[in-house]
Enzyme design. Structure first.
Site, short mmCIF file in Angstrom:
data_model
loop_
_atom_site.label_atom_id
_atom_site.label_comp_id
_atom_site.label_asym_id
_atom_site.label_seq_id
_atom_site.Cartn_x
_atom_site.Cartn_y
_atom_site.Cartn_z
N HIS A 35 -6.98 2.28 -7.16
CA HIS A 35 -8.14 2.33 -6.67
C HIS A 35 -9.13 1.26 -7.04
CE1 HIS A 35 -11.86 4.46 -5.70
NE2 HIS A 35 -12.34 4.00 -6.81
N GLU A 36 -9.12 0.95 -8.46
CA GLU A 36 -9.98 0.05 -8.91
C GLU A 36 -9.35 -1.38 -8.47
OE1 GLU A 36 -12.38 0.86 -10.37
OE2 GLU A 36 -11.98 2.78 -10.74
N HIS A 64 -10.89 -2.11 -5.23
CA HIS A 64 -12.40 -2.56 -5.36
C HIS A 64 -12.42 -4.27 -5.08
CE1 HIS A 64 -14.78 1.26 -5.21
NE2 HIS A 64 -14.14 1.48 -6.44
N HIS A 119 -13.88 -6.92 -2.97
CA HIS A 119 -14.67 -7.98 -3.03
C HIS A 119 -14.22 -9.23 -2.35
CE1 HIS A 119 -16.74 -10.31 -6.43
NE2 HIS A 119 -17.29 -10.59 -5.32
#
Length: 228
Positions: A95-96, A99, A103
Site C-alpha cells: 500500500h505504501e 503511494h 507519485h
C-alpha cells in the site's frame, strides 16, 4: 441534535478503529507463504514499477506509523511491517509503495493533496483556537468574522480529509492488484486477508472525513445563526 450525531460518529470511529486493530493483529499473525518481508515486498514493488529513486526505511514513530513521504521519496515502514513476513506486512508495505507509484505516475489526486499540505498544516494548527475564540466573540459581541475565519480553516481541513480518500483507495487497489500479479499472496486466503486488512484501514479515513464534515456543518450552522 448535533450532540447525538457527534456521539454517533465517535462510537462508529471507536468501532472502526478497534476492528482495524483486531484485523491487523490477526493478519500480522498469518504467515506469508512467499516468506518475503515487508521491506523486500516494498522494494520489489517499486522496482517492478520502474522506481529506483525511492528508499525503503524503518519509521521511528512506532506501530502503525507507515507512510510514504513524497518530499524526500521514502517509504517509511514500522518495525512490524518492515521486518514482518505476514499477510498484514505485505498489504501495508505494498500500500505504501502504491503511494510511491502514484507519485511517479503523477496521480492527480495525490498531486492535489500534496499541494494542499502547506496550507492545511497551518489551518489545522489554528482551527481549534480560532473556532473557540470566534464562538465566544460572536456570543458576546455578535461579531462573526473570527468564527468565519475558523469555519474557512475547518473547510480546508475537511476538504483535505475527503481528498485523502481517493488517494488511499487507489493505493490499496494498486497494492492488491500487484500482490496478486506478482504472486506475493499465493493463496486466495492470503489475498482475501490482505484485502480485508486494507479495507478496514481505509474505513478509518472514511470515518475521519465524516467526522470532519459533521464538525464543519456544526460550526457553519452557528455562524449562519441556524443552531438548534
Amino acid at each position: 441534535m448535533y450532540w447525538i450525531i457527534f456521539i454517533g460518529i465517535a462510537v462508529i470511529s471507536w468501532i472502526v478503529q478497534s476492528r482495524f486493530k483486531n484485523k491487523f493483529k490477526k493478519y500480522s499473525e498469518t504467515p506469508l507463504s512467499s516468506g518475503l518481508s515487508g521491506a523486500e515486498i516494498a522494494q520489489k514493488m517499486l522496482h517492478e514499477n520502474g522506481i529506483y529513486d525511492v528508499k525503503v526505511l524503518v519509521a521511528n514513530e512506532g506501530g502503525l506509523s507507515d507512510h510514504y513521504n513524497p518530499a524526500n521519496k521514502t517509504v517509511n515502514l514500522s518495525n512490524e511491517v518492515y521486518y514482518g513476513r505476514s499477510v498484514a506486512a505485505a498489504a501495508v508495505a505494498a500500500h505504501e509503495s502504491g503511494h510511491a507509484v502514484q507519485h511517479a505516475t503523477a496521480y492527480s489526486w495525490l498531486q492535489f493533496r500534496s499541494a494542499m499540505v502547506p496550507v492545511v498544516s497551518v489551518a489545522s494548527r489554528l482551527t481549534s483556537w480560532v473556532l473557540i475564540g470566534g464562538v465566544l466573540l460572536m456570543a458576546f459581541s455578535g461579531n462573526p468574522w473570527i468564527l468565519a475565519v475558523g469555519v474557512g480553516a475547518l473547510f480546508l481541513t475537511t476538504l483535505f480529509a475527503f481528498v485523502t480518500l481517493p488517494v488511499e483507495f487507489d493505493a490499496s487497489g494498486r497494492a492488491l492488484k500487484w500482490l496478486e500479479s506478482a504472486n506475493i499472496t499465493h493463496s486466495r486466503d492470503e489475498h482475501d486477508g490482505a484485502k480485508d486488512a486494507l479495507k478496514w484501514a481505509a474505513m478509518t479515513y472514511v470515518v475521519a472525513a465524516l467526522s470532519a464534515l459533521v464538525t464543519l456543518l456544526y460550526y457553519a450552522f452557528i455562524l449562519f445563526g441556524r443552531r438548534d
